[in-house]
Enzyme design. Structure first.
Site, PDB file in Angstrom:
ATOM      1  N   ARG A  70     -14.269  11.466  -5.633  1.00 15.85           N
ATOM      2  CA  ARG A  70     -13.634  10.857  -4.350  1.00 15.85           C
ATOM      3  C   ARG A  70     -14.709  10.007  -3.614  1.00 15.85           C
ATOM      4  NH1 ARG A  70     -14.119  14.068  -0.124  1.00 15.85           N
ATOM      5  NH2 ARG A  70     -13.138  15.806  -1.356  1.00 15.85           N
ATOM      6  N   TYR A  95       3.097  -8.801   7.075  1.00 13.76           N
ATOM      7  CA  TYR A  95       3.802  -7.552   6.179  1.00 13.76           C
ATOM      8  C   TYR A  95       4.409  -6.592   6.842  1.00 13.76           C
ATOM      9  CZ  TYR A  95       4.634  -4.076   2.725  1.00 13.76           C
ATOM     10  OH  TYR A  95       5.107  -2.975   1.992  1.00 13.76           O
ATOM     11  N   ASP A 108      -6.283 -10.449   6.184  1.00 16.82           N
ATOM     12  CA  ASP A 108      -5.806 -10.184   5.210  1.00 16.82           C
ATOM     13  C   ASP A 108      -5.694 -11.449   4.350  1.00 16.82           C
ATOM     14  OD1 ASP A 108      -3.780  -9.566   3.440  1.00 16.82           O
ATOM     15  OD2 ASP A 108      -2.769  -8.078   4.597  1.00 16.82           O
ATOM     16  N   LYS A 135      -1.408  -7.183  -5.617  1.00 12.72           N
ATOM     17  CA  LYS A 135      -0.826  -8.404  -5.796  1.00 12.72           C
ATOM     18  C   LYS A 135      -1.559  -9.497  -6.792  1.00 12.72           C
ATOM     19  CE  LYS A 135       2.159  -6.765  -2.949  1.00 12.72           C
ATOM     20  NZ  LYS A 135       1.357  -5.766  -2.124  1.00 12.72           N
TER      21      LYS A 135
HETATM   22  O1  P1T Z   1       1.581  -2.568  -1.084  1.00 10.54           O
HETATM   23  P1  P1T Z   1       0.132  -2.300  -0.711  1.00 10.54           P
HETATM   24  O2  P1T Z   1      -0.528  -2.607  -1.862  1.00 10.54           O
HETATM   25  O3  P1T Z   1      -0.133  -0.893   0.283  1.00 10.54           O
HETATM   26  O4  P1T Z   1      -0.212  -3.578   0.263  1.00 10.54           O
HETATM   27  C1  P1T Z   1       0.441  -3.667   1.571  1.00 10.54           C
HETATM   28  C2  P1T Z   1       0.293  -5.295   1.906  1.00 10.54           C
HETATM   29  C3  P1T Z   1      -0.870  -5.579   2.725  1.00 10.54           C
HETATM   30  N1  P1T Z   1      -0.744  -6.854   3.086  1.00 10.54           N
HETATM   31  C4  P1T Z   1       0.104  -7.751   2.661  1.00 10.54           C
HETATM   32  C5  P1T Z   1      -0.190  -9.155   3.031  1.00 10.54           C
HETATM   33  C6  P1T Z   1       1.054  -7.530   1.924  1.00 10.54           C
HETATM   34  O5  P1T Z   1       2.035  -8.362   1.297  1.00 10.54           O
HETATM   35  C7  P1T Z   1       1.240  -6.077   1.528  1.00 10.54           C
HETATM   36  C8  P1T Z   1       2.307  -5.378   0.619  1.00 10.54           C
HETATM   37  N2  P1T Z   1       3.361  -6.637   0.509  1.00 10.54           N
HETATM   38  C9  P1T Z   1       4.379  -6.308  -0.265  1.00 10.54           C
HETATM   39  C10 P1T Z   1       4.731  -5.296  -0.827  1.00 10.54           C
HETATM   40  C11 P1T Z   1       5.234  -7.464  -0.205  1.00 10.54           C
HETATM   41  O6  P1T Z   1       6.174  -7.705  -1.033  1.00 10.54           O
HETATM   42  O7  P1T Z   1       5.171  -8.388   0.591  1.00 10.54           O
END
Ligand code: P1T
Length: 409
Positions: free
Chosen positions: A78, A130, A201, A226
């Site tokens: 961790r 998001y 972001d 992503k």
């Molecule tokens: O899903 P996660 O890895 O926790 O990420 C969150 C997140 C943060 N910032 C942006 C710009 C995002 O698009 C996302 C997650 N988005 C999706 C799952 C989506 O389909 O838009």
């Protein structure tokens, strides 16, 4: 009685000092590499014990010490793990940052930033972002006393929203799902003049097309789920910064709260990143082809892709980014029923949340990714029932267009 530090602890401190100068040297080396070279090599020297060319998956929770406090830089996974360290160094190199931290998801990374704040602190965020981020703000941090104001993309709207207790400005650019481009340079000026931190972001742009730290932003956050992972097989997140004070605070929370990424997830992400540059070029090329096709279709009311000259932020995108990415949204004539009919007919696009994988995905933001945003706010910002978002993959563009043509017919 004053406590004396045992010799073993002193040895450990000396060892860590040595590590620090090694890391500095590596950073300098990374700085001179071009993007793909960094993507493939940064943070990844051959394994010191076996010579393995690819960083191994150090699937271990703990590390054996030769004496109390006598270890080789790792005590417990961790707090630190060699596979995660490789990914963190790689991510910081890609974003031209000094420090990188890897988390179990994009939202875990966002959570660690916000957890630094205190009750009463105020954050200015974009309306268009998001849905899960909005939910984190409103349902997790707002009840604990953090205040949020949501504004449109104009820099003036951000400066008007500043209060004495404002600490952070939080944006996505391009935004999810409306692909607005925010003028990062103008926000940097506002934030510097008011002593605020700017969080960007960078998930949609990826470090291949945009480096917010170079533009003066303070913290970059990614959902590595992503484009960075790139194959829809891993959930992850990251924070990258040059700000040592914030790095130390977030790193403390990474260990204290424990939202870390697993060694296997780090390895998958490192593997994905190696092909980021070639994937992004193909994503963009395909997105252009799909955007041009949709622009001419009589069933389509509007195409939103920052690479189209008719996009309201086209000039800004051209100036601020080195490419336009692979995401696009479009509005159809009709609402939920029509969108559902179209999306059920897709053969290549998967009707799924997420984005950035090699395979094309289609998403209906109003119900799926942005369902946590109140209907009134969605309506106001334009996340309406006629909106479909596409993550254009790297299949053959002709097939992607034929699939859309058949579904829209
Ligand atoms: O899903 P996660 O890895 O926790 O990420 C969150 C997140 C943060 N910032 C942006 C710009 C995002 O698009 C996302 C997650 N988005 C999706 C799952 C989506 O389909 O838009």
């Amino acid at each position: 009685m004053p406590m004396t530090i045992p010799l073993t602890h002193r040895r450990m401190i000396v060892f860590r000092g040595g590590q620090k100068s090694k890391v500095e040297g590596q950073r300098k080396k990374n700085k001179h590499m071009k993007f793909s070279t960094k993507a493939i090599h940064a943070g990844q020297s051959p394994d010191p014990t076996t010579g393995a060319t690819i960083v191994p998956i150090y699937q271990t929770s703990t590390f054996t010490q030769s004496g109390i406090g006598e270890h080789r830089g790792y005590e417990y996974s961790r707090s630190g793990n060699p596979t995660r360290k490789a990914l963190e160094e790689n991510l910081s190199a890609l974003e031209n940052g000094k420090y990188g931290l890897s988390f179990a998801s994009g939202l875990a990374a966002e959570h660690a930033i916000l957890a630094v704040l205190k009750p009463g602190d105020h954050v200015i965020a974009m309306q268009d972002m998001y849905g899960g981020t909005y939910r984190l703000f409103e349902k997790v941090f707002a009840p604990n006393g953090i205040r949020f104001t949501y504004v449109d993309a104009h820099p003036a709207s951000f400066s008007d929203a500043v209060r004495p207790e404002t600490r952070l400005v939080w944006i996505e650019s391009p935004t999810n799902p409306l692909l607005q481009i925010v003028d990062i340079g103008s926000l940097v000026d506002i934030c510097k003049s008011k002593n605020l931190l700017l969080v960007v972001d960078n998930t949609f742009a990826t470090p291949f097309f945009q480096n917010p730290l170079d533009l003066g932003a303070d913290l970059v956050v990614h959902s590595t789920t992503k484009y960075l992972g790139g194959h829809s097989d891993v959930i992850g997140g990251a924070v990258i910064t040059n700000n040592e004070e914030w790095y130390e605070k977030i790193r403390f929370l990474q260990n204290a709260a424990g939202g870390v990424s697993s060694p296997f997830d780090c390895w998958l992400t490192l593997r994905g990143i190696k092909t980021l540059a070639i994937r992004m070029k193909q994503h963009e090329e395909n997105a252009f082809a799909v955007a041009r096709f949709l622009s001419t279709h009589k069933q389509v009311k509007e195409v939103i892709f920052p690479g189209l000259p008719e996009h309201p932020d086209y000039d800004l995108a051209k100036r601020q980014m080195s490419g336009f990415g692979g995401m696009l949204s479009f509005k159809i004539y009709g609402g939920f029923e029509e969108a559902n009919r179209i999306m059920k007919k897709f053969r290549i696009y998967s009707l799924a949340e997420s984005l950035g994988g090699v395979e094309s995905l289609a998403n209906y933001p109003a119900v799926m990714t942005h369902g946590s945003i109140p209907a009134e706010m969605r309506q106001k910002i334009g996340v309406t029932d006629d909106l479909i978002r596409l993550s254009v993959g790297i299949e053959d563009a002709e097939d992607l267009i034929a699939d859309l043509e058949a579904a829209l017919a």
